[in-house]
Design a protein around this motif. Structure first.
Motif, short mmCIF file in Angstrom:
data_model
loop_
_atom_site.label_atom_id
_atom_site.label_comp_id
_atom_site.label_asym_id
_atom_site.label_seq_id
_atom_site.Cartn_x
_atom_site.Cartn_y
_atom_site.Cartn_z
N GLY A 162 0.79 -1.24 0.00
CA GLY A 162 0.00 0.00 0.00
C GLY A 162 0.81 1.28 0.00
N TYR A 163 2.14 1.17 -0.17
CA TYR A 163 2.94 2.40 -0.23
C TYR A 163 2.73 3.09 -1.57
CZ TYR A 163 5.46 0.63 3.84
OH TYR A 163 5.78 0.18 5.09
N ARG A 164 2.50 4.40 -1.56
CA ARG A 164 2.29 5.15 -2.80
C ARG A 164 2.94 6.53 -2.68
NH1 ARG A 164 0.35 0.78 -3.59
NH2 ARG A 164 -1.70 0.25 -4.40
N THR A 165 3.60 6.96 -3.74
CA THR A 165 3.99 8.37 -3.82
C THR A 165 2.79 9.16 -4.35
OG1 THR A 165 5.02 7.72 -5.90
CG2 THR A 165 6.50 8.21 -4.06
N ALA A 166 2.88 10.49 -4.30
CA ALA A 166 1.71 11.34 -4.60
C ALA A 166 1.13 11.09 -5.99
CB ALA A 166 2.11 12.81 -4.45
N ASP A 167 1.99 10.76 -6.96
CA ASP A 167 1.52 10.61 -8.34
C ASP A 167 0.66 9.36 -8.54
OD1 ASP A 167 4.09 9.38 -7.76
OD2 ASP A 167 4.08 8.67 -9.82
N ILE A 168 0.74 8.39 -7.63
CA ILE A 168 -0.03 7.15 -7.81
C ILE A 168 -0.96 6.88 -6.62
CG2 ILE A 168 1.50 5.93 -9.42
CD1 ILE A 168 2.83 4.57 -7.01
N ILE A 169 -1.19 7.93 -5.83
CA ILE A 169 -1.99 7.71 -4.62
C ILE A 169 -3.46 7.45 -4.96
CG2 ILE A 169 -2.42 10.19 -4.25
CD1 ILE A 169 -1.66 7.73 -1.41
N THR A 170 -4.03 6.48 -4.27
CA THR A 170 -5.47 6.24 -4.35
C THR A 170 -5.97 6.11 -2.91
OG1 THR A 170 -4.92 3.91 -4.69
CG2 THR A 170 -5.66 5.10 -6.63
N PRO A 171 -7.28 6.27 -2.68
CA PRO A 171 -7.77 6.19 -1.30
C PRO A 171 -7.36 4.86 -0.64
CG PRO A 171 -9.52 6.89 -2.80
CD PRO A 171 -8.35 6.54 -3.66
N ASP A 172 -7.20 4.87 0.65
CA ASP A 172 -6.85 3.68 1.45
C ASP A 172 -5.38 3.28 1.33
OD1 ASP A 172 -9.53 3.57 2.04
OD2 ASP A 172 -9.97 2.12 0.43
N CYS A 173 -4.55 4.10 0.66
CA CYS A 173 -3.14 3.75 0.58
C CYS A 173 -2.32 4.69 1.45
CB CYS A 173 -2.67 3.84 -0.87
SG CYS A 173 -3.29 2.47 -1.83
N LYS A 174 -1.06 4.30 1.68
CA LYS A 174 -0.21 5.10 2.57
C LYS A 174 0.71 5.97 1.72
CE LYS A 174 3.48 4.19 5.98
NZ LYS A 174 3.61 5.57 6.35
N GLN A 175 0.54 7.29 1.82
CA GLN A 175 1.36 8.18 1.00
C GLN A 175 2.76 8.34 1.61
OE1 GLN A 175 -0.56 11.60 -0.62
NE2 GLN A 175 1.37 12.65 -1.06
N VAL A 176 3.78 8.14 0.76
CA VAL A 176 5.17 8.28 1.22
C VAL A 176 5.92 9.19 0.27
CG1 VAL A 176 5.31 6.03 2.38
CG2 VAL A 176 5.86 6.20 -0.06
N GLY A 177 7.07 9.67 0.72
CA GLY A 177 7.92 10.50 -0.12
C GLY A 177 8.97 9.66 -0.85
N THR A 178 9.85 10.34 -1.55
CA THR A 178 10.86 9.67 -2.38
C THR A 178 11.75 8.75 -1.55
OG1 THR A 178 10.89 11.72 -3.65
CG2 THR A 178 12.64 10.14 -4.13
N VAL A 179 12.27 9.28 -0.44
CA VAL A 179 13.23 8.53 0.38
C VAL A 179 12.55 7.34 1.06
CG1 VAL A 179 14.78 8.68 2.37
CG2 VAL A 179 14.68 10.57 0.72
N GLU A 180 11.32 7.59 1.58
CA GLU A 180 10.60 6.48 2.25
C GLU A 180 10.29 5.36 1.25
OE1 GLU A 180 7.76 9.54 3.49
OE2 GLU A 180 7.38 8.25 5.23
N MET A 181 9.98 5.73 0.00
CA MET A 181 9.69 4.70 -1.00
C MET A 181 10.95 3.87 -1.26
SD MET A 181 7.39 3.27 -2.69
CE MET A 181 5.97 3.84 -3.61
N GLY A 182 12.10 4.54 -1.37
CA GLY A 182 13.37 3.81 -1.55
C GLY A 182 13.62 2.87 -0.38
N ASP A 183 13.37 3.38 0.85
CA ASP A 183 13.57 2.56 2.05
C ASP A 183 12.63 1.34 2.04
OD1 ASP A 183 15.43 4.35 2.95
OD2 ASP A 183 14.07 5.39 4.33
N ALA A 184 11.39 1.56 1.58
CA ALA A 184 10.41 0.46 1.55
C ALA A 184 10.87 -0.63 0.58
CB ALA A 184 9.04 0.99 1.15
N VAL A 185 11.44 -0.22 -0.56
CA VAL A 185 11.92 -1.22 -1.53
C VAL A 185 13.06 -2.03 -0.91
CG1 VAL A 185 13.04 -1.55 -3.77
CG2 VAL A 185 11.19 0.12 -3.55
N ILE A 186 13.97 -1.34 -0.20
CA ILE A 186 15.09 -2.05 0.42
C ILE A 186 14.58 -3.01 1.50
CG2 ILE A 186 17.13 -1.73 1.90
CD1 ILE A 186 17.68 0.81 0.17
N ALA A 187 13.59 -2.56 2.27
CA ALA A 187 13.01 -3.45 3.30
C ALA A 187 12.40 -4.68 2.62
CB ALA A 187 11.97 -2.69 4.11
N ALA A 188 11.73 -4.47 1.49
CA ALA A 188 11.09 -5.59 0.78
C ALA A 188 12.12 -6.53 0.15
CB ALA A 188 10.15 -5.06 -0.30
N LEU A 189 13.30 -6.01 -0.19
CA LEU A 189 14.38 -6.85 -0.75
C LEU A 189 14.82 -7.90 0.28
CD1 LEU A 189 16.95 -4.49 -2.52
CD2 LEU A 189 15.69 -6.36 -3.57
#
Ligand code: NAD
Length: 355
Positions: free
Chosen positions: A328-355
């Motif tokens: 459910g992580y989304r940056t502003a350009d792909i945000i839809t209701p019920d998702c968690k909006q994150v910034g550039t750095v948090e999105m990068g961190d989320a990808v690393i956590a998922a790795l």
């Protein structure tokens, strides 16, 4: 594995930083070397593609590129504008094959402007020829019209041209890409009007004899523009010239919801490549920490697959991106209701956590 890192302008440095973070988290030994390009190159040494940057790009195994361009450079003469850097790199490195996948992730169907049933599961690959066509053809310029109804008036002119080896090599790349997918190749042209297009089509048919398992079809570019929004899932691989590919690949990008999700690769004949997001430098959101880094992170995955011989690491990154979308992580350009909006750095961190 030496990677030239060219962040460029606008959001370029922000998104490339996240992709580099992901590369460094893979546990591989990469030699990463950074250099200025575009407006940053112009500021550093008076040219958008400084000599040292070009030398680094030539010596590297692959190039990770952010984006170039800013409105503040619009008044510079054309040869010094940031966008010339990308044209220069394509030309100097003979990067003639541009791969632009347009994939609509199931979690993002709501972000597309088309109905979900039209785009859900979409997976198209556009192969665009990058070195020829009207973008590079000579002669070009402005002059006094030598003939026609407006003889003697000032006119602008460009030249559309393709040499046979240029068409043959992109045809082979496209057929080989189709072989690895659904084995359907659509060649897009304007053969009903343009000689260059008829020539292109004839060569596609000739090369198709070497790939009997791939089903080749032809479509005029105006119809292709319609079919892409009417029934995009009917396409598998599309091959087309430089100008038509420029336009159709942006159209295909928007089917997926956000240009912030789409990677691209530009390859030479040895699969050395330049990898960059499909979008530009987005000066309107630069410095705000809200840009979507996923297109650049997915470009790094393409780099591992096509140029660095690490397909398993590419798969890991692509799976991690799917996972963060599922989470459910989304940056502003792909945000839809019920998702968690994150910034550039948090999105990068989320990808690393998922790795
Ligand atoms: P753009 O792709 O930079 O931006 C278009 C829109 O998409 C903007 O609203 C922007 O905010 C948004 N956007 C783009 N990338 C995004 C991301 N990662 N996350 C969230 N939103 C994103 O196109 P433009 O505005 O037409 O051009 C801006 C500059 O970029 C111009 O100087 C142009 O020449 C240059 N450009 C460079 C490249 C390249 O470096 N290869 C390609 C296209 C445009």
């Amino acid at each position: 594995m030496k990677i030239a890192v060219l962040p460029g302008d606008g959001i370029g440095p922000e998104i490339v930083k996240e992709a580099v973070k992901v590369l460094n988290a893979l546990g591989e030994k990469f030699e990463l070397e950074e250099a200025p390009v575009g407006g940053a190159g112009y500021e550093a040494s008076g040219h958008p593609l400084p000599e040292a940057t070009l030398a680094l790009a030539k010596s590297a195994d692959a190039i990770l590129f952010g984006a170039v361009g800013d409105w503040k450079y619009d008044k510079l003469e054309r040869a010094l504008r940031p966008e010339q850097a990308i044209l220069g790199l394509r030309k100097h490195l003979e990067l003639f094959a541009n791969f632009r996948p347009a994939i609509c992730y199931p979690q993002l169907t709501g972000a597309s402007s088309l109905k979900p049933e039209i785009v859900s599961g979409l997976d198209i690959l556009i192969v665009r020829e990058l070195n020829g066509d009207i973008y590079f053809g000579q002669p070009r310029g402005t002059r006094e019209a030598p003939d026609g109804n407006f003889k003697g008036a000032r006119e602008g002119f460009d030249t559309m041209r393709y040499a046979e080896p240029e068409v043959r090599r992109i045809a082979h790349v496209a057929f080989q890409a189709a072989q690895k997918r659904q084995k359907k190749l659509t060649s897009v042209d304007k053969a009903n009007v343009l000689e260059t297009s008829q020539f292109w089509k004839d060569i596609m048919i000739d090369v198709s004899k070497e790939y009997p398992e791939v089903e080749l079809s032809h479509m005029y570019v105006d119809n292709a523009a319609m079919q892409l929004v009417k029934a995009p899932k009917a396409f598998d691989v599309v091959v087309t010239g430089n100008m038509f590919g420029d336009i159709l690949s942006d159209e295909a990008a928007m089917l997926t919801g956000s240009i912030g999700m789409l990677p691209s690769a530009s390859l030479d004949k040895n699969n050395k490549g330049l990898y960059e997001p499909s979008h530009g430098s987005a000066p309107d959101i630069a410095g705000k920490g809200i840009a979507n880094p996923l297109a650049t992170i997915l470009s790094a995955a393409m780099m591992l697959r096509y140029s660095l011989g690490r397909p398993e690491q590419a798969d890991r990154i692509e799976s991690a991106v799917k996972k963060v979308l599922e989470q459910g992580y989304r940056t502003a350009d792909i945000i839809t209701p019920d998702c968690k909006q994150v910034g550039t750095v948090e999105m990068g961190d989320a990808v690393i956590a998922a790795l």
